[in-house]
Design a protein around this motif. Structure first.
Motif, short mmCIF file in Angstrom:
data_model
loop_
_atom_site.label_atom_id
_atom_site.label_comp_id
_atom_site.label_asym_id
_atom_site.label_seq_id
_atom_site.Cartn_x
_atom_site.Cartn_y
_atom_site.Cartn_z
N GLY A 271 0.82 -1.20 0.00
CA GLY A 271 0.00 0.00 0.00
C GLY A 271 0.86 1.25 0.00
O GLY A 271 0.47 2.29 -0.54
N SER A 272 2.04 1.15 0.58
CA SER A 272 2.96 2.29 0.59
C SER A 272 3.41 2.63 -0.83
O SER A 272 3.55 3.81 -1.17
N GLU A 273 3.64 1.61 -1.64
CA GLU A 273 4.00 1.86 -3.05
C GLU A 273 2.86 2.56 -3.78
O GLU A 273 3.10 3.44 -4.60
N VAL A 274 1.64 2.16 -3.49
CA VAL A 274 0.48 2.81 -4.10
C VAL A 274 0.46 4.27 -3.70
O VAL A 274 0.33 5.16 -4.55
N HIS A 275 0.59 4.53 -2.40
CA HIS A 275 0.58 5.91 -1.90
C HIS A 275 1.68 6.73 -2.57
O HIS A 275 1.44 7.87 -3.00
N GLN A 276 2.86 6.16 -2.66
CA GLN A 276 3.98 6.86 -3.28
C GLN A 276 3.68 7.17 -4.74
O GLN A 276 3.94 8.28 -5.21
N TYR A 277 3.11 6.22 -5.47
CA TYR A 277 2.77 6.45 -6.88
C TYR A 277 1.72 7.55 -7.00
O TYR A 277 1.85 8.45 -7.84
N LEU A 278 0.70 7.48 -6.17
CA LEU A 278 -0.34 8.50 -6.21
C LEU A 278 0.24 9.89 -5.97
O LEU A 278 -0.08 10.84 -6.68
N GLU A 279 1.08 10.00 -4.97
CA GLU A 279 1.66 11.31 -4.63
C GLU A 279 2.62 11.81 -5.70
O GLU A 279 2.67 13.00 -6.00
N ASN A 280 3.39 10.90 -6.31
CA ASN A 280 4.39 11.31 -7.30
C ASN A 280 3.80 11.54 -8.69
O ASN A 280 4.26 12.41 -9.42
N GLU A 281 2.79 10.76 -9.08
CA GLU A 281 2.30 10.80 -10.45
C GLU A 281 0.90 11.38 -10.61
O GLU A 281 0.58 11.92 -11.66
#
Length: 179
Positions: free
Chosen positions: A34-44
């Protein structure tokens, strides 16, 4: 901001699946956490999503326009009928209650009375009208104009999965948005 093809596809997933959770996007996108998802959402996709009061992920109106996807609707086959719709509880109950595709269509008031007979719901007539119109826009209810507008399902009840979205705040015994 110009989005890559992957970002555009993932944004369309958010629009279709909303409201959604990190875990659902993690599984759909093949990410490890879920952290990867959050990171993707915030970055992209930072400009195109937000978290609602229940910490569920939702797309902005601009995002829905950008990807030209109906919110909460997963496409079905070539017939244009969605395979899954995510709607508030009232819309789900209205879909269950309104006449079937081969039955005589029902007025808004008829649907309201049927809801009152078959459920514990007692919504105002305007809420039922709005629910029917929303289901019509999703392609699962059709309108027939007689003395008053009347409605019936455009598809068999089992042709589409209707998921009721819980608008209640998250409590300790429910999954959190980061699950």
């Amino acid at each position: 901001m110009t989005l890559s093809e992957e970002a555009t596809e993932r944004l369309a997933d958010i629009v279709r699946l909303q409201p959604t959770k990190n875990k659902e996007l993690q599984e759909r996108w093949g990410l490890d956490s879920g952290s990867e998802v959050h990171q993707y959402l915030e970055n992209e996709l930072k400009e195109y999503y937000y978290r609602d009061d229940n910490s569920l992920i939702r797309a902005t109106a601009e995002a829905a326009d950008l990807v030209d996807v109906d919110p909460g609707v997963e496409a079905g086959d070539d017939s244009g009928v969605p395979s899954v719709i995510r709607v508030p509880e009232l819309e789900a109950r209205v879909f269950d209650t309104v006449a079937g595709p081969d039955d005589e269509s029902m007025s808004v008031v008829s649907v309201l009375h049927a809801l009152r007979r078959t459920t514990t719901l007692d919504p105002p007539v305007e809420a039922v009208r709005q629910a029917l119109q929303s289901l019509r826009r999703k392609g699962v209810v059709e309108i027939e104009y007689r003395a008053v507008p009347t409605f019936r399902r455009a598809v068999a009840a089992d042709a589409v999965t209707v998921e009721a979205v819980d608008d209640e705040p998250a409590t300790d015994d429910r999954e959190t948005a980061d699950d």
